[in-house]
Design an enzyme around this catalytic site. Sequence first.
Site, mmCIF file in Angstrom:
data_model
loop_
_atom_site.group_PDB
_atom_site.id
_atom_site.type_symbol
_atom_site.label_atom_id
_atom_site.label_comp_id
_atom_site.label_asym_id
_atom_site.label_seq_id
_atom_site.Cartn_x
_atom_site.Cartn_y
_atom_site.Cartn_z
ATOM 1 N N ARG A 56 0.783 -1.282 0.175
ATOM 2 C CA ARG A 56 0.191 0.028 -0.202
ATOM 3 C C ARG A 56 0.707 1.204 -0.084
ATOM 4 N NH1 ARG A 56 -2.777 -3.956 1.727
ATOM 5 N NH2 ARG A 56 -0.628 -4.494 2.684
ATOM 6 N N THR A 57 1.856 1.421 0.693
ATOM 7 C CA THR A 57 2.400 2.469 1.006
ATOM 8 C C THR A 57 3.346 3.151 -0.192
ATOM 9 O OG1 THR A 57 2.675 2.098 3.364
ATOM 10 C CG2 THR A 57 4.104 3.887 2.698
ATOM 11 N N LYS A 86 26.404 -3.700 -0.454
ATOM 12 C CA LYS A 86 28.220 -3.810 -0.441
ATOM 13 C C LYS A 86 28.738 -3.094 0.860
ATOM 14 C CE LYS A 86 27.784 -2.973 -5.446
ATOM 15 N NZ LYS A 86 27.867 -1.778 -6.506
ATOM 16 N N ARG A 107 11.448 3.713 3.743
ATOM 17 C CA ARG A 107 11.315 2.656 4.811
ATOM 18 C C ARG A 107 12.439 1.864 5.100
ATOM 19 N NH1 ARG A 107 6.005 -1.171 4.489
ATOM 20 N NH2 ARG A 107 5.081 0.827 5.275
ATOM 21 N N HIS A 135 5.041 5.332 11.617
ATOM 22 C CA HIS A 135 4.692 5.415 10.198
ATOM 23 C C HIS A 135 3.642 6.655 10.190
ATOM 24 C CE1 HIS A 135 3.326 4.171 6.313
ATOM 25 N NE2 HIS A 135 3.061 3.023 6.708
HETATM 26 C C1 NCD Z 1 1.561 -1.225 8.170
HETATM 27 C C2 NCD Z 1 3.331 -1.040 8.403
HETATM 28 O O1 NCD Z 1 4.040 -1.351 7.376
HETATM 29 O O2 NCD Z 1 3.505 -0.635 9.464
HETATM 30 N N1 NCD Z 1 1.590 -1.662 6.654
HETATM 31 C C3 NCD Z 1 1.275 -0.461 6.184
HETATM 32 O O3 NCD Z 1 1.986 0.383 5.738
HETATM 33 N N2 NCD Z 1 -0.147 -0.374 5.648
HETATM 34 C C4 NCD Z 1 1.287 -2.251 8.919
HETATM 35 C C5 NCD Z 1 1.959 -3.747 8.994
HETATM 36 O O4 NCD Z 1 2.924 -4.218 8.542
HETATM 37 O O5 NCD Z 1 1.247 -4.534 9.781
#
Ligand code: NCD
Length: 330
Positions: A56-57, A86, A107, A135
């Site tokens: 999703r993100t 590396k 991320r 997040h």
């Molecule tokens: C979440 C995350 O990555 O923290 N996912 C997301 O971005 N919708 C939740 C999860 O991974 O459980």
Amino acid sequence: MKVNHVLSTSQFSDTRLLERLFALADEMESRNTDQKLFQSLQGKILATVFYEPSTRTRFSFEAAMHRLGGRVISTESASQFSSMTKGETLEDTIKIIAGYSDAIVLRHPEEGSAARAAKVSRVPIINAGDGSGEHPTQALLDLYTIRKELGDVRGKRIALMGDLRYGRTVHSLINLLILYEGVEIILVSPPELRLPEVYQQLLSTHGIPFTEHPHLSPITHDLDVVYMTRVQRERFVDDAQYQKVRNSCVLDARNLVYLSPHTIIMHPLPRVNEIHPSIDADPRATYFRQAQNGLFIRMALLELLFEQKFLEQETLSQHNPAVMPAQKRT
Ligand code: NCD
């Protein structure tokens, strides 16, 4: 020139800023319905750098950028395909990518990594998850969803359920919920996955009443929102510990009876077994609409960010757990 990083939801301490973002997200939704591409971010390049999996993100950020006329550079899996393999440091990687792009969505599995990246980046860093830290953009779309589905956030009884310890979306959401009058929080988790002390302190400091429970039950009645989370297996050092708690917070037909007809069921997704698919057809199941809102919020966020009228780095407030050293976290 100041750089507008998005590292923590504690930067959004002014609800007028949130309202501006949400109004723009509403507008993005109506623009998007026409399936038209826009040109507001023409000439801009967004880099998406994900050291952990994402559906999703990453897709919604990339779709948002494309919809606004911008371009995207990306690595499918930075932990596998970037120079990290590396031995390159995160700082060096970010400095280089900042030279090729206008903003970076990052991320990374380490808490505090987004703040580290921001220290060396000349372009905005958007934290798309730093370990079990935060997040922020997920929490923005979560709050937007509550407001859209229920009309208001004030005065709502909100259950946060599942992995409250490692679930970064919960941490970011709490930073926002404390801004709203009359909110009451019901924490539902096994003792091993309790909400960290720093966030419990935050609730207390802001006078937000909260209680802790091992399960949903008649005591946890009359909820407006049930926000489910996945047990974050990747954060456990010992998989046996994960196995012990993996089924501890599940929503199925049996405990659905504890919810009111108006309760909305949310989940940042992905789900494993926390919400039985038979619940998807229930009108209270909000999680797929919630995920869709991610596109509109990220379109709005990117437009505001690139307009440079947005967050100043200095607005990072004192209580920001994302910038606290990891060892201070409970
Ligand atoms: C979440 C995350 O990555 O923290 N996912 C997301 O971005 N919708 C939740 C999860 O991974 O459980």
